[in-house]
Design a protein around this motif. Structure first.
Motif, short mmCIF file in Angstrom:
data_model
loop_
_atom_site.label_atom_id
_atom_site.label_comp_id
_atom_site.label_asym_id
_atom_site.label_seq_id
_atom_site.Cartn_x
_atom_site.Cartn_y
_atom_site.Cartn_z
N ALA A 122 0.84 -1.21 0.00
CA ALA A 122 0.00 0.00 0.00
C ALA A 122 0.87 1.25 0.00
O ALA A 122 0.55 2.24 -0.68
N LYS A 123 1.97 1.21 0.75
CA LYS A 123 2.87 2.37 0.79
C LYS A 123 3.47 2.63 -0.58
O LYS A 123 3.55 3.78 -1.04
N PHE A 124 3.90 1.57 -1.25
CA PHE A 124 4.50 1.74 -2.58
C PHE A 124 3.48 2.27 -3.58
O PHE A 124 3.78 3.16 -4.37
N GLN A 125 2.26 1.74 -3.53
CA GLN A 125 1.22 2.22 -4.43
C GLN A 125 0.91 3.69 -4.17
O GLN A 125 0.70 4.47 -5.10
N ALA A 126 0.89 4.08 -2.89
CA ALA A 126 0.64 5.49 -2.55
C ALA A 126 1.76 6.38 -3.07
O ALA A 126 1.50 7.47 -3.59
N GLU A 127 3.00 5.91 -2.97
CA GLU A 127 4.13 6.68 -3.49
C GLU A 127 4.03 6.84 -5.00
O GLU A 127 4.37 7.89 -5.55
N ARG A 128 3.57 5.80 -5.68
CA ARG A 128 3.42 5.89 -7.14
C ARG A 128 2.36 6.91 -7.53
O ARG A 128 2.45 7.55 -8.57
N ASP A 129 1.32 7.06 -6.70
CA ASP A 129 0.22 7.96 -7.02
C ASP A 129 0.59 9.43 -6.83
O ASP A 129 -0.07 10.30 -7.39
N VAL A 130 1.61 9.73 -6.02
CA VAL A 130 2.04 11.11 -5.82
C VAL A 130 2.83 11.58 -7.04
O VAL A 130 3.81 10.95 -7.43
N LYS A 131 2.40 12.66 -7.65
CA LYS A 131 3.05 13.17 -8.85
C LYS A 131 4.35 13.88 -8.49
O LYS A 131 4.46 14.53 -7.45
N THR A 132 5.32 13.76 -9.38
CA THR A 132 6.64 14.34 -9.14
C THR A 132 6.89 15.50 -10.09
O THR A 132 6.75 15.36 -11.31
N ILE A 133 7.27 16.64 -9.52
CA ILE A 133 7.58 17.84 -10.28
C ILE A 133 9.07 18.11 -10.14
O ILE A 133 9.59 18.15 -9.02
N LEU A 134 9.75 18.30 -11.25
CA LEU A 134 11.17 18.65 -11.25
C LEU A 134 11.32 20.14 -11.55
O LEU A 134 10.92 20.59 -12.63
N VAL A 135 11.83 20.89 -10.58
CA VAL A 135 12.03 22.33 -10.73
C VAL A 135 13.50 22.59 -11.07
O VAL A 135 14.40 22.18 -10.32
N VAL A 136 13.74 23.28 -12.20
CA VAL A 136 15.10 23.51 -12.68
C VAL A 136 15.34 25.02 -12.73
O VAL A 136 14.72 25.73 -13.54
N ASP A 137 16.23 25.52 -11.89
CA ASP A 137 16.55 26.95 -11.86
C ASP A 137 17.87 27.12 -11.14
O ASP A 137 18.12 26.44 -10.13
N ASP A 138 18.71 28.02 -11.63
CA ASP A 138 20.01 28.21 -10.98
C ASP A 138 19.91 29.09 -9.74
O ASP A 138 20.90 29.27 -9.03
N GLU A 139 18.73 29.64 -9.45
CA GLU A 139 18.53 30.42 -8.24
C GLU A 139 17.80 29.58 -7.20
O GLU A 139 16.64 29.18 -7.38
N ALA A 140 18.48 29.34 -6.08
CA ALA A 140 17.91 28.48 -5.03
C ALA A 140 16.62 29.05 -4.46
O ALA A 140 15.70 28.30 -4.11
N VAL A 141 16.52 30.36 -4.41
CA VAL A 141 15.32 30.97 -3.85
C VAL A 141 14.09 30.67 -4.70
O VAL A 141 12.99 30.46 -4.17
N ILE A 142 14.26 30.63 -6.02
CA ILE A 142 13.15 30.29 -6.92
C ILE A 142 12.74 28.84 -6.74
O ILE A 142 11.56 28.51 -6.66
N ARG A 143 13.75 27.96 -6.63
CA ARG A 143 13.45 26.54 -6.45
C ARG A 143 12.69 26.32 -5.13
O ARG A 143 11.72 25.56 -5.08
N ASP B 48 6.98 13.61 -13.61
CA ASP B 48 5.74 13.84 -14.36
C ASP B 48 5.73 15.18 -15.09
O ASP B 48 5.23 15.26 -16.21
N VAL B 49 6.24 16.22 -14.46
CA VAL B 49 6.24 17.55 -15.05
C VAL B 49 7.58 18.22 -14.76
O VAL B 49 8.13 18.09 -13.67
N ILE B 50 8.10 18.96 -15.75
CA ILE B 50 9.33 19.72 -15.58
C ILE B 50 8.98 21.20 -15.60
O ILE B 50 8.27 21.67 -16.50
N LEU B 51 9.50 21.94 -14.63
CA LEU B 51 9.33 23.38 -14.55
C LEU B 51 10.73 23.97 -14.66
O LEU B 51 11.55 23.79 -13.76
N THR B 52 11.05 24.66 -15.78
CA THR B 52 12.43 25.07 -16.00
C THR B 52 12.58 26.54 -16.34
O THR B 52 11.75 27.12 -17.06
#
Length: 374
Positions: free
Chosen positions: A5-26, A57-61
């Motif tokens: 159940a834990k693994f299935q729950a982890e799979r259901d959470v969507k992953t967003i990758l934030v790409v920015d050279d400014e740490a404050v924006i990330r 799932d989604v990239i924000l760059t």
């Protein structure tokens, strides 16, 4: 919550990758995107490394970054996975950048300075768009599957059935003499064709079972070394190449929560191909390591290799490498397609590097977050 159940729950959470050279924006994006799993990268190179581990799932760059800028990152991501959704962060006046991003197939834009509500809305829309893209890709794939499958089956079965039929007709008419060396050789060939048909039917049964099961995973604690060694020992391709030696360097990792049948099938396909494309002598090397929160399995052969232009095709349905250039290829070309799908279901990736006449390296990455503490 149990492991499954834990693994299935982890799979259901969507992953967003934030790409920015400014740490404050990330950090701002990470705080705004509560409810999602947020990964952060300070430049395009780091973003590609994270993306290749799978599960994004989604990239924000951002656009202006060191090493690899946002537009080049966008192009590379779309080459790796055409259905990935990429949101570009940019300023109002950067019209040329927006045009270049559109040409590179950007999915949406967010203006700077960032608005938290706009950010969350854009990510929600992006996830909906990704789901539609994947559904459309699946529909197109299924349509091609339906149109090609009967033709493929007919083609694969026609040659052995014709050969067996002709031999039986000759046998019935008294043409074949059991004591004649040529007749005995023909009988040997027909037995081979019969075994080939038997293997085709077995393959069809396996693939039909996978189609019926869909994306459902039956998870259990699995030790990868205990899966890999028996697969090598039972591989028909390995048995057919007695001059090719298997070399093992397998780290004993904690058991992972895996669907044993699906992962064994995926790794088995990699093993079979490594021996199939080896020469009559050589070595197939197996390495298993823990590497930055992932389990890394590397299978490397010293065989004939794969041309660069063929590499993007090898995970496609029905694609097969013609070793002899004769157009007579055994099997259905579905093995590596399902191997990649099964690895992706576990949140992992499978990649291939190859060079003609120098061999091939296949890398399977599986997340260690599904490991089970004994």
């Amino acid at each position: 919550m149990d492991v499954v159940a834990k693994f299935q729950a982890e799979r259901d959470v969507k992953t967003i990758l934030v790409v920015d050279d400014e740490a404050v924006i990330r950090d701002l994006c990470a705080r705004a995107l509560k409810g999602y799993r947020v990964l952060q990268a300070a430049d395009g190179e780091e973003a590609l490394r994270l993306f290749e581990k799978g599960g994004v799932d989604v990239i924000l760059t951002d656009v202006m970054m060191p090493k690899i800028n946002g537009i080049e990152l966008l192009r590379r991501l779309k080459d790796l996975e055409p259905t990935i959704v990429v949101i570009v962060m940019t300023g109002y006046a950067e019209k040329e950048i927006i045009l270049n991003a559109l040409k590179a197939d950007a999915d949406d834009f967010i203006t700077k300075p960032l608005n938290i509500l706009q950010l969350k809305t854009a990510v929600d829309k992006a996830l909906d768009k990704k789901a539609l893209k994947e559904e459309l890709a699946n529909l197109k794939s299924m349509d091609r599957l339906k149109s090609n499958f009967l033709s493929l089956i007919s083609h694969k079965f026609r040659t052995p059935i014709t050969a067996i039929s002709l031999f039986l007709q000759n046998l019935a008419s008294g043409v074949c003499d059991p004591d004649d060396p040529e007749s005995r050789e023909n009988l040997k060939l027909i037995c081979g064709q019969s075994r080939y048909l038997e293997n085709l039917v077995a393959e069809l049964l396996v693939f039909s079972r996978f189609l019926a099961a869909g994306e459902e995973l039956h998870l259990e604690p699995c030790s990868l070394p205990e899966i890999i060694r028996p697969l090598v020992a039972s591989s028909k391709e390995a048995t057919a190449k007695p001059g090719v030696v298997a070399s093992f360097d397998l780290e004993q990792l904690s058991p992972l929560s895996l669907d044993r049948e699906k992962i064994a099938f995926a790794i088995g396909q990699v093993i079979d191909n490594a021996f199939k494309f080896s020469r009559e002598t050589g070595t197939v090397s197996f390495s298993l390591r823990e590497d930055n929160a992932v389990c890394r399995l590397t299978v490397e052969d010293e065989g004939i290799g794969i041309p660069k232009e063929e590499l993007p095709k090898i995970f496609e349905k029905f694609y097969q490498v013609d070793l002899e250039g004769a157009g007579q290829i055994r099997g259905f070309g579905l093995g590596l397609f399902y191997a990649r799908e099964f690895v992706k279901l576990h949140g992992g990736t499978i990649t291939v590097e190859s060079e003609p006449e120098k061999g091939t390296r296949v890398t399977v990455l599986l997340p260690l977050h599904s490991s089970i503490t004994p």
